[in-house]
Design a protein around this motif. Sequence first.
Motif, PDB file in Angstrom:
ATOM      1  N   ALA A   1       0.824  -1.205   0.000  1.00 45.89           N
ATOM      2  CA  ALA A   1       0.000   0.000   0.000  1.00 45.89           C
ATOM      3  C   ALA A   1       0.860   1.258   0.000  1.00 45.89           C
ATOM      4  O   ALA A   1       0.562   2.238  -0.694  1.00 45.89           O
ATOM      5  CB  ALA A   1      -0.944   0.000   1.202  1.00 45.89           C
ATOM      6  N   GLU A   2       1.958   1.234   0.753  1.00 47.48           N
ATOM      7  CA  GLU A   2       2.836   2.406   0.807  1.00 47.48           C
ATOM      8  C   GLU A   2       3.521   2.654  -0.537  1.00 47.48           C
ATOM      9  O   GLU A   2       3.747   3.805  -0.930  1.00 47.48           O
ATOM     10  CB  GLU A   2       3.870   2.246   1.908  1.00 47.48           C
ATOM     11  N   VAL A   3       3.847   1.601  -1.243  1.00 47.30           N
ATOM     12  CA  VAL A   3       4.448   1.768  -2.569  1.00 47.30           C
ATOM     13  C   VAL A   3       3.452   2.450  -3.508  1.00 47.30           C
ATOM     14  O   VAL A   3       3.812   3.389  -4.245  1.00 47.30           O
ATOM     15  CB  VAL A   3       4.900   0.412  -3.145  1.00 47.30           C
ATOM     16  N   ILE A   4       2.208   2.011  -3.482  1.00 52.20           N
ATOM     17  CA  ILE A   4       1.194   2.621  -4.347  1.00 52.20           C
ATOM     18  C   ILE A   4       0.974   4.079  -3.967  1.00 52.20           C
ATOM     19  O   ILE A   4       0.837   4.953  -4.843  1.00 52.20           O
ATOM     20  CB  ILE A   4      -0.125   1.826  -4.278  1.00 52.20           C
ATOM     21  N   ARG A   5       0.959   4.369  -2.675  1.00 54.15           N
ATOM     22  CA  ARG A   5       0.814   5.768  -2.245  1.00 54.15           C
ATOM     23  C   ARG A   5       1.986   6.612  -2.742  1.00 54.15           C
ATOM     24  O   ARG A   5       1.814   7.775  -3.118  1.00 54.15           O
ATOM     25  CB  ARG A   5       0.718   5.844  -0.724  1.00 54.15           C
ATOM     26  N   ALA A   6       3.177   6.021  -2.724  1.00 53.01           N
ATOM     27  CA  ALA A   6       4.365   6.768  -3.150  1.00 53.01           C
ATOM     28  C   ALA A   6       4.306   7.141  -4.630  1.00 53.01           C
ATOM     29  O   ALA A   6       4.876   8.156  -5.033  1.00 53.01           O
ATOM     30  CB  ALA A   6       5.620   5.936  -2.867  1.00 53.01           C
ATOM     31  N   VAL A   7       3.634   6.323  -5.426  1.00 53.24           N
ATOM     32  CA  VAL A   7       3.505   6.635  -6.851  1.00 53.24           C
ATOM     33  C   VAL A   7       2.657   7.885  -7.054  1.00 53.24           C
ATOM     34  O   VAL A   7       3.018   8.798  -7.807  1.00 53.24           O
ATOM     35  CB  VAL A   7       2.877   5.448  -7.615  1.00 53.24           C
ATOM     36  N   SER A   8       1.521   7.949  -6.381  1.00 53.85           N
ATOM     37  CA  SER A   8       0.588   9.046  -6.641  1.00 53.85           C
ATOM     38  C   SER A   8       0.908  10.310  -5.855  1.00 53.85           C
ATOM     39  O   SER A   8       0.453  11.404  -6.240  1.00 53.85           O
ATOM     40  CB  SER A   8      -0.845   8.609  -6.332  1.00 53.85           C
ATOM     41  N   ALA A   9       1.695  10.209  -4.789  1.00 49.36           N
ATOM     42  CA  ALA A   9       1.945  11.382  -3.943  1.00 49.36           C
ATOM     43  C   ALA A   9       2.521  12.573  -4.721  1.00 49.36           C
ATOM     44  O   ALA A   9       2.027  13.706  -4.570  1.00 49.36           O
ATOM     45  CB  ALA A   9       2.856  11.003  -2.783  1.00 49.36           C
ATOM     46  N   PRO A  10       3.548  12.395  -5.559  1.00 49.00           N
ATOM     47  CA  PRO A  10       4.062  13.558  -6.302  1.00 49.00           C
ATOM     48  C   PRO A  10       3.031  14.161  -7.253  1.00 49.00           C
ATOM     49  O   PRO A  10       3.019  15.375  -7.486  1.00 49.00           O
ATOM     50  CB  PRO A  10       5.257  12.980  -7.076  1.00 49.00           C
ATOM     51  N   LEU A  11       2.174  13.316  -7.800  1.00 48.72           N
ATOM     52  CA  LEU A  11       1.149  13.801  -8.723  1.00 48.72           C
ATOM     53  C   LEU A  11       0.119  14.652  -7.991  1.00 48.72           C
ATOM     54  O   LEU A  11      -0.288  15.713  -8.471  1.00 48.72           O
ATOM     55  CB  LEU A  11       0.492  12.626  -9.426  1.00 48.72           C
ATOM     56  N   TYR A  12      -0.297  14.183  -6.813  1.00 49.07           N
ATOM     57  CA  TYR A  12      -1.260  14.964  -6.033  1.00 49.07           C
ATOM     58  C   TYR A  12      -0.627  16.254  -5.513  1.00 49.07           C
ATOM     59  O   TYR A  12      -1.302  17.290  -5.431  1.00 49.07           O
ATOM     60  CB  TYR A  12      -1.823  14.130  -4.879  1.00 49.07           C
ATOM     61  N   TYR A  13       0.641  16.214  -5.158  1.00 46.53           N
ATOM     62  CA  TYR A  13       1.305  17.433  -4.703  1.00 46.53           C
ATOM     63  C   TYR A  13       1.318  18.472  -5.825  1.00 46.53           C
ATOM     64  O   TYR A  13       0.983  19.633  -5.609  1.00 46.53           O
ATOM     65  CB  TYR A  13       2.729  17.122  -4.246  1.00 46.53           C
ATOM     66  N   ARG A  14       1.685  18.053  -7.016  1.00 49.78           N
ATOM     67  CA  ARG A  14       1.685  18.980  -8.158  1.00 49.78           C
ATOM     68  C   ARG A  14       0.267  19.484  -8.434  1.00 49.78           C
ATOM     69  O   ARG A  14       0.060  20.668  -8.718  1.00 49.78           O
ATOM     70  CB  ARG A  14       2.252  18.262  -9.387  1.00 49.78           C
ATOM     71  N   PHE A  15      -0.700  18.601  -8.346  1.00 52.79           N
ATOM     72  CA  PHE A  15      -2.097  18.911  -8.635  1.00 52.79           C
ATOM     73  C   PHE A  15      -2.667  19.938  -7.655  1.00 52.79           C
ATOM     74  O   PHE A  15      -3.356  20.888  -8.058  1.00 52.79           O
ATOM     75  CB  PHE A  15      -2.903  17.612  -8.573  1.00 52.79           C
ATOM     76  N   LEU A  16      -2.351  19.768  -6.365  1.00 56.82           N
ATOM     77  CA  LEU A  16      -2.998  20.567  -5.330  1.00 56.82           C
ATOM     78  C   LEU A  16      -2.160  21.741  -4.837  1.00 56.82           C
ATOM     79  O   LEU A  16      -2.707  22.749  -4.398  1.00 56.82           O
ATOM     80  CB  LEU A  16      -3.356  19.679  -4.135  1.00 56.82           C
ATOM     81  N   VAL A  17      -0.833  21.601  -4.887  1.00 56.62           N
ATOM     82  CA  VAL A  17       0.025  22.576  -4.217  1.00 56.62           C
ATOM     83  C   VAL A  17       1.083  23.168  -5.128  1.00 56.62           C
ATOM     84  O   VAL A  17       1.270  24.383  -5.205  1.00 56.62           O
ATOM     85  CB  VAL A  17       0.709  21.931  -2.981  1.00 56.62           C
ATOM     86  N   GLY A  18       1.808  22.299  -5.807  1.00 58.12           N
ATOM     87  CA  GLY A  18       3.020  22.734  -6.486  1.00 58.12           C
ATOM     88  C   GLY A  18       2.812  23.523  -7.754  1.00 58.12           C
ATOM     89  O   GLY A  18       3.647  24.338  -8.140  1.00 58.12           O
ATOM     90  N   GLY A  19       1.698  23.298  -8.428  1.00 52.77           N
ATOM     91  CA  GLY A  19       1.500  23.940  -9.721  1.00 52.77           C
ATOM     92  C   GLY A  19       2.359  23.276 -10.787  1.00 52.77           C
ATOM     93  O   GLY A  19       3.086  22.325 -10.532  1.00 52.77           O
ATOM     94  N   GLY A  20       2.273  23.775 -12.002  1.00 51.71           N
ATOM     95  CA  GLY A  20       3.024  23.178 -13.093  1.00 51.71           C
ATOM     96  C   GLY A  20       2.227  22.088 -13.761  1.00 51.71           C
ATOM     97  O   GLY A  20       1.164  21.674 -13.291  1.00 51.71           O
ATOM     98  N   PRO A  21       2.725  21.592 -14.889  1.00 49.98           N
ATOM     99  CA  PRO A  21       1.963  20.634 -15.688  1.00 49.98           C
ATOM    100  C   PRO A  21       1.927  19.237 -15.065  1.00 49.98           C
ATOM    101  O   PRO A  21       2.912  18.773 -14.495  1.00 49.98           O
ATOM    102  CB  PRO A  21       2.716  20.617 -17.022  1.00 49.98           C
TER     103      PRO A  21
END
Length: 207
Positions: free
Chosen positions: A159-179
């Motif tokens: 489960a932690e591996v799967i979370r690690a995959v999506s975490a950067p995507l959600y960070y960019r989506f919600l906080v970081g900005g950029g494509p």
Amino acid sequence: MAADGGEPGTVRPGGRTARVRAAVLRAAEDALIEKGFAGLDLADVARRAEAGKTTVYRRWGTVAGLVADLLQDMAERSVPRTETGSLRGDLAANARLVRETLADPRQGALFKALIAAAAGEERTAAALHRFYGTRIAEWAPVVERAVERGEAPAGTDAAEVIRAVSAPLYYRFLVGGGPLDEELATRAAEAAAVAARAGVYAPADTP
């Protein structure tokens, strides 16, 4: 509560009732995208869905109950996992699916509204946690298969591996900005695969 003792809207009959449910949930999506959780109103949803207001109030009861059912429906309709035969390939498929969902104009706006609602409403937060729990459980077996193939050490927390995959995507989506581009998805999957193979997600005493 529903007649069977469950959450409002969790009964799954067919026929006209199923059509009404689908129309109401679609209308709820539209309203969430346009107005956010604070602007969601059962009477407005009923009007948009061309459903009886009494029916909507009787079946879902509250806005939170309607959103909980919407999240359950989204989990049920989500794309099943892809298995490519390698940890890197499987995690890349997961990352692409997450990226495509968040980058989609309608789905991305809907998820932003739901995540914002969950930050301030306990029942919606619980429904959102269940949604993501369902999705993680769907994809965790690809990591378990990788352990069986020797691509990651025994004891790896799938489960932690799967979370690690999506975490950067959600960070960019919600906080970081950029494509939210394919390069980001590829990099997120590769980082999670490398970390899993190195034992980052396994107990420290795993041989």
